[in-house]
Enzyme design. Structure first.
Site, mmCIF file in Angstrom:
data_model
loop_
_atom_site.group_PDB
_atom_site.id
_atom_site.type_symbol
_atom_site.label_atom_id
_atom_site.label_comp_id
_atom_site.label_asym_id
_atom_site.label_seq_id
_atom_site.Cartn_x
_atom_site.Cartn_y
_atom_site.Cartn_z
ATOM 1 N N LYS A 198 26.210 -3.608 -2.574
ATOM 2 C CA LYS A 198 27.675 -3.477 -2.648
ATOM 3 C C LYS A 198 28.235 -2.797 -1.412
ATOM 4 O O LYS A 198 29.437 -2.556 -1.324
ATOM 5 C CB LYS A 198 28.061 -2.651 -3.884
ATOM 6 C CG LYS A 198 27.568 -3.195 -5.204
ATOM 7 C CD LYS A 198 28.013 -2.252 -6.331
ATOM 8 C CE LYS A 198 27.389 -2.631 -7.662
ATOM 9 N NZ LYS A 198 27.558 -1.554 -8.643
ATOM 10 N N ARG A 233 0.801 -1.230 0.000
ATOM 11 C CA ARG A 233 0.000 0.000 0.000
ATOM 12 C C ARG A 233 0.829 1.272 0.000
ATOM 13 O O ARG A 233 0.573 2.196 -0.767
ATOM 14 C CB ARG A 233 -0.942 0.047 1.215
ATOM 15 C CG ARG A 233 -2.231 -0.691 1.010
ATOM 16 C CD ARG A 233 -2.700 -1.252 2.326
ATOM 17 N NE ARG A 233 -1.764 -2.285 2.744
ATOM 18 C CZ ARG A 233 -1.891 -3.571 2.428
ATOM 19 N NH1 ARG A 233 -2.937 -3.983 1.778
ATOM 20 N NH2 ARG A 233 -0.983 -4.457 2.782
ATOM 21 N N THR A 234 1.793 1.353 0.886
ATOM 22 C CA THR A 234 2.477 2.633 1.041
ATOM 23 C C THR A 234 3.203 3.001 -0.247
ATOM 24 O O THR A 234 3.074 4.108 -0.751
ATOM 25 C CB THR A 234 3.446 2.588 2.239
ATOM 26 O OG1 THR A 234 2.706 2.154 3.383
ATOM 27 C CG2 THR A 234 4.030 3.961 2.528
ATOM 28 N N ARG A 281 11.373 4.096 3.052
ATOM 29 C CA ARG A 281 11.024 3.077 4.057
ATOM 30 C C ARG A 281 12.278 2.302 4.378
ATOM 31 O O ARG A 281 12.993 1.847 3.474
ATOM 32 C CB ARG A 281 9.939 2.143 3.539
ATOM 33 C CG ARG A 281 9.749 0.940 4.462
ATOM 34 C CD ARG A 281 8.532 0.155 4.162
ATOM 35 N NE ARG A 281 7.327 0.870 4.557
ATOM 36 C CZ ARG A 281 6.123 0.329 4.614
ATOM 37 N NH1 ARG A 281 5.961 -0.937 4.276
ATOM 38 N NH2 ARG A 281 5.080 1.039 4.980
ATOM 39 N N HIS A 306 5.447 5.929 11.424
ATOM 40 C CA HIS A 306 4.899 5.837 10.068
ATOM 41 C C HIS A 306 3.899 6.990 9.937
ATOM 42 O O HIS A 306 2.691 6.791 9.952
ATOM 43 C CB HIS A 306 4.221 4.470 9.906
ATOM 44 C CG HIS A 306 3.878 4.082 8.502
ATOM 45 N ND1 HIS A 306 3.874 4.983 7.439
ATOM 46 C CD2 HIS A 306 3.492 2.880 7.981
ATOM 47 C CE1 HIS A 306 3.513 4.332 6.340
ATOM 48 N NE2 HIS A 306 3.284 3.068 6.644
#
Ligand code: NCD
Length: 309
Positions: A87, A58-59, A108, A136
């Protein structure tokens, strides 16, 4: 004219917003409802970079859809497998690279403090799309928007948060956000998943808060039930998870004593904490909540990028 200033701002914590600012975001979100249906070129030429170091449905997709509906474009990644993070590149360097490609970054990350760190290094605004168990904020804004849309107010409500209040980041941001309103908050969780002490200490100075383990006892009294998933992936010890797995399950029987106009919210994804039979009840609003995520993120993008003052 108002004097609120959103352009160029980072959104790393909901604690950075006053009640007046939150109300303004909710007001602009409402004006986005028709625009979300027909589209706009408000952010034409602007680029959003979605940097998602953790899984998301969703986000990430709603940030992307919000940007597209405003006429902008998106770049980014949904997992780090194919990026230079593999890396050994650090977050600061990733951000100082991506700021050359984009006007705004949604991040995120599994680590707490990641969004704040990225914001320190980035020349373009950073929006926290979830920082470990910490916060959030855009989810909390869409939760507040949903509550106001469905109940026509926030002040005066009795609201309960149930589930994983320790590792769940959405409930931390939501608790901070709700503490700006005149509400009564009940926190329902097993002892091992109680609300983080630092969040509790702060919100208790502003609103009445009760902690309990007993969902059945609370349910007849409340107007909003916010259900959360037990955050399996964040438990340091899976034996601890096994002890609390499935501890709360909302089904038709649980709801038999609820107010008729109770609303049930959930940030999703759901695992087993809400039975499928609840989906068709008038109380279930978690899929409406998903739509609200679009309009709230459209509002945030337009405000931070300065196309709405
Ligand atoms: C939540 C998250 O990622 O914190 N999902 C979301 O963004 N809607 C909730 C969760 O994962 O349980």
């Amino acid at each position: 004219m108002h004097t609120l200033q959103f352009q160029g701002r980072d959104i790393t914590s909901i604690e950075d917003f006053t009640r007046e600012e939150i109300n303004y975001i909710l007001k602009i979100s409402k004006t986005m409802e028709p625009i979300a249906k027909k589209g706009s070129d408000m952010l034409k030429g602007k680029i959003l970079a979605n940097l998602f170091f953790e899984p998301s449905t969703r986000t990430r997709l709603s940030f992307e859809a919000a940007m597209l509906k405003l006429g902008g474009s998106t770049i980014g990644f949904g997992d780090v497998e194919n990026t230079s993070v593999k890396k050994g590149e650090n977050l600061a360097d990733t951000v100082r690279t991506v700021e050359n490609y984009a006007d705004i970054i949604a991040l995120r990350h599994p680590l707490e403090g990641a969004a704040k760190l990225a914001a320190e290094f980035s020349k373009v605004p950073v929006i926290n799309a979830g920082s470990g168990s910490e916060e959030h904020p855009t989810q909390a804004l869409l939760d507040l928007y949903t509550i106001e849309k469905e109940k026509k107010k926030i002040d005066g409500l009795k609201i309960a948060l149930v589930g994983d209040l320790r590792y769940g980041r959405t409930v931390h941001s939501l608790a901070y956000g709700l503490s700006q309103y005149n509400i009564e908050l009940t926190l329902i969780s097993p002892d091992s998943l109680r609300m983080r002490r630092e969040v509790l200490r702060k919100i208790q100075t502003k609103i009445p808060v009760t902690e309990t383990q007993n969902l059945e006892k609370i349910i007849p009294q409340i107007d909003v039930l916010y259900v959360t998933r037990i955050q399996k992936e964040r438990f340091p010890d899976q034996a601890e998870y096994a002890k609390v797995k499935g501890v709360y399950r909302i089904d038709l029987e649980t709801l038999s004593n609820a107010k008729k106009d109770l609303i049930i919210l959930h940030p999703l994804p759901r695992v087993d904490e809400i039975a499928a039979e609840v989906d068709s009840t008038p109380q279930a609003r978690y899929f409406q909540q998903v739509w609200n995520g679009i309009v709230v993120r459209m509002a945030l993008l337009a405000l931070v990028l300065g196309s709405i003052k």
